[in-house]
Design a protein around this motif. Sequence first.
Motif, PDB file in Angstrom:
ATOM      1  N   THR A 175      -6.380  12.207  14.729  1.00  0.00           N
ATOM      2  CA  THR A 175      -7.598  11.551  14.257  1.00  0.00           C
ATOM      3  C   THR A 175      -8.393  12.582  13.466  1.00  0.00           C
ATOM      4  O   THR A 175      -7.965  13.729  13.324  1.00  0.00           O
ATOM      5  N   THR A 176      -9.555  12.192  13.007  1.00  0.00           N
ATOM      6  CA  THR A 176     -10.394  13.141  12.266  1.00  0.00           C
ATOM      7  C   THR A 176     -11.144  14.081  13.204  1.00  0.00           C
ATOM      8  O   THR A 176     -11.825  14.992  12.752  1.00  0.00           O
ATOM      9  N   THR A 177     -10.992  13.879  14.503  1.00  0.00           N
ATOM     10  CA  THR A 177     -11.614  14.758  15.487  1.00  0.00           C
ATOM     11  C   THR A 177     -10.581  15.773  15.970  1.00  0.00           C
ATOM     12  O   THR A 177      -9.496  15.393  16.428  1.00  0.00           O
ATOM     13  N   MET A 178     -10.906  17.054  15.850  1.00  0.00           N
ATOM     14  CA  MET A 178     -10.001  18.105  16.317  1.00  0.00           C
ATOM     15  C   MET A 178      -9.770  17.927  17.813  1.00  0.00           C
ATOM     16  O   MET A 178     -10.725  17.807  18.580  1.00  0.00           O
ATOM     17  N   SER A 179      -8.493  17.893  18.222  1.00  0.00           N
ATOM     18  CA  SER A 179      -8.207  17.694  19.646  1.00  0.00           C
ATOM     19  C   SER A 179      -7.022  18.545  20.085  1.00  0.00           C
ATOM     20  O   SER A 179      -6.189  18.951  19.273  1.00  0.00           O
ATOM     21  N   ASP A 180      -6.969  18.807  21.392  1.00  0.00           N
ATOM     22  CA  ASP A 180      -5.874  19.583  21.979  1.00  0.00           C
ATOM     23  C   ASP A 180      -4.574  18.799  21.848  1.00  0.00           C
ATOM     24  O   ASP A 180      -4.554  17.578  21.988  1.00  0.00           O
ATOM     25  N   ILE A 181      -3.491  19.524  21.619  1.00  0.00           N
ATOM     26  CA  ILE A 181      -2.158  18.914  21.555  1.00  0.00           C
ATOM     27  C   ILE A 181      -1.506  19.114  22.930  1.00  0.00           C
ATOM     28  O   ILE A 181      -1.374  20.247  23.400  1.00  0.00           O
ATOM     29  N   PRO A 182      -1.104  18.018  23.598  1.00  0.00           N
ATOM     30  CA  PRO A 182      -0.569  18.117  24.960  1.00  0.00           C
ATOM     31  C   PRO A 182       0.612  19.076  25.075  1.00  0.00           C
ATOM     32  O   PRO A 182       1.537  19.036  24.270  1.00  0.00           O
ATOM     33  N   GLY A 183       0.544  19.939  26.072  1.00  0.00           N
ATOM     34  CA  GLY A 183       1.621  20.875  26.364  1.00  0.00           C
ATOM     35  C   GLY A 183       1.559  22.174  25.588  1.00  0.00           C
ATOM     36  O   GLY A 183       2.191  23.145  25.973  1.00  0.00           O
ATOM     37  N   ALA A 184       0.827  22.203  24.484  1.00  0.00           N
ATOM     38  CA  ALA A 184       0.776  23.401  23.635  1.00  0.00           C
ATOM     39  C   ALA A 184      -0.365  24.315  24.070  1.00  0.00           C
ATOM     40  O   ALA A 184      -1.242  24.668  23.296  1.00  0.00           O
ATOM     41  N   THR A 185      -0.326  24.700  25.340  1.00  0.00           N
ATOM     42  CA  THR A 185      -1.350  25.560  25.928  1.00  0.00           C
ATOM     43  C   THR A 185      -0.669  26.665  26.725  1.00  0.00           C
ATOM     44  O   THR A 185       0.249  26.394  27.489  1.00  0.00           O
TER      45      THR A 185
END
Length: 169
Positions: free
Chosen positions: A53-63
């Motif tokens: 989306t246009t809102t920056m968000s965490d990508i699941p698992g990429a932590t």
Amino acid sequence: MPDTSLGLTYPASTAHTRIWEHIQELANDANAALVTRTPLLDSAQVSAVTTLTTTMSDIPGATKTLITTLPNTRALIIWSPDFQCTTASTATPYSVVAVDGVDQAPNAVYFPGGTAAVGARCTPCNAFVVTLATAGAHTFKMRAAVATANGVWKVNNQTSSISVLALPW
């Protein structure tokens, strides 16, 4: 006895008696210094396909969280989001890495240069070095968004990853 800048004790020029004790102390100091300076390496793969989306968000698992033992540890972060267009789009997908909750520059960006067709893919890779001012736990997260809400982009899971190499020197 004097110490080096890394805390290694060595005999003074007048401390020549029982030199073996001084060498043993130097060896113990060196061992302790080397143990705290072990490089840390870890990586993570994205765990789920994520629609941007246009809102920056965490990508699941990429932590990844690494625990450093010394202040001012340098960390090399390398990440590669696999962007795929699922609806024709002129939007620009981009990704950053947040270190301890703060988004860092640079971005990994795909600029289609016009309208991206359905199925268009790009896996930009980027890297940067950051200094971790304090010892302790540090969290690195891949985050992503699209610049405009024109079309649909996603981050694929099996081909997107983040890697962190921490060098406490």
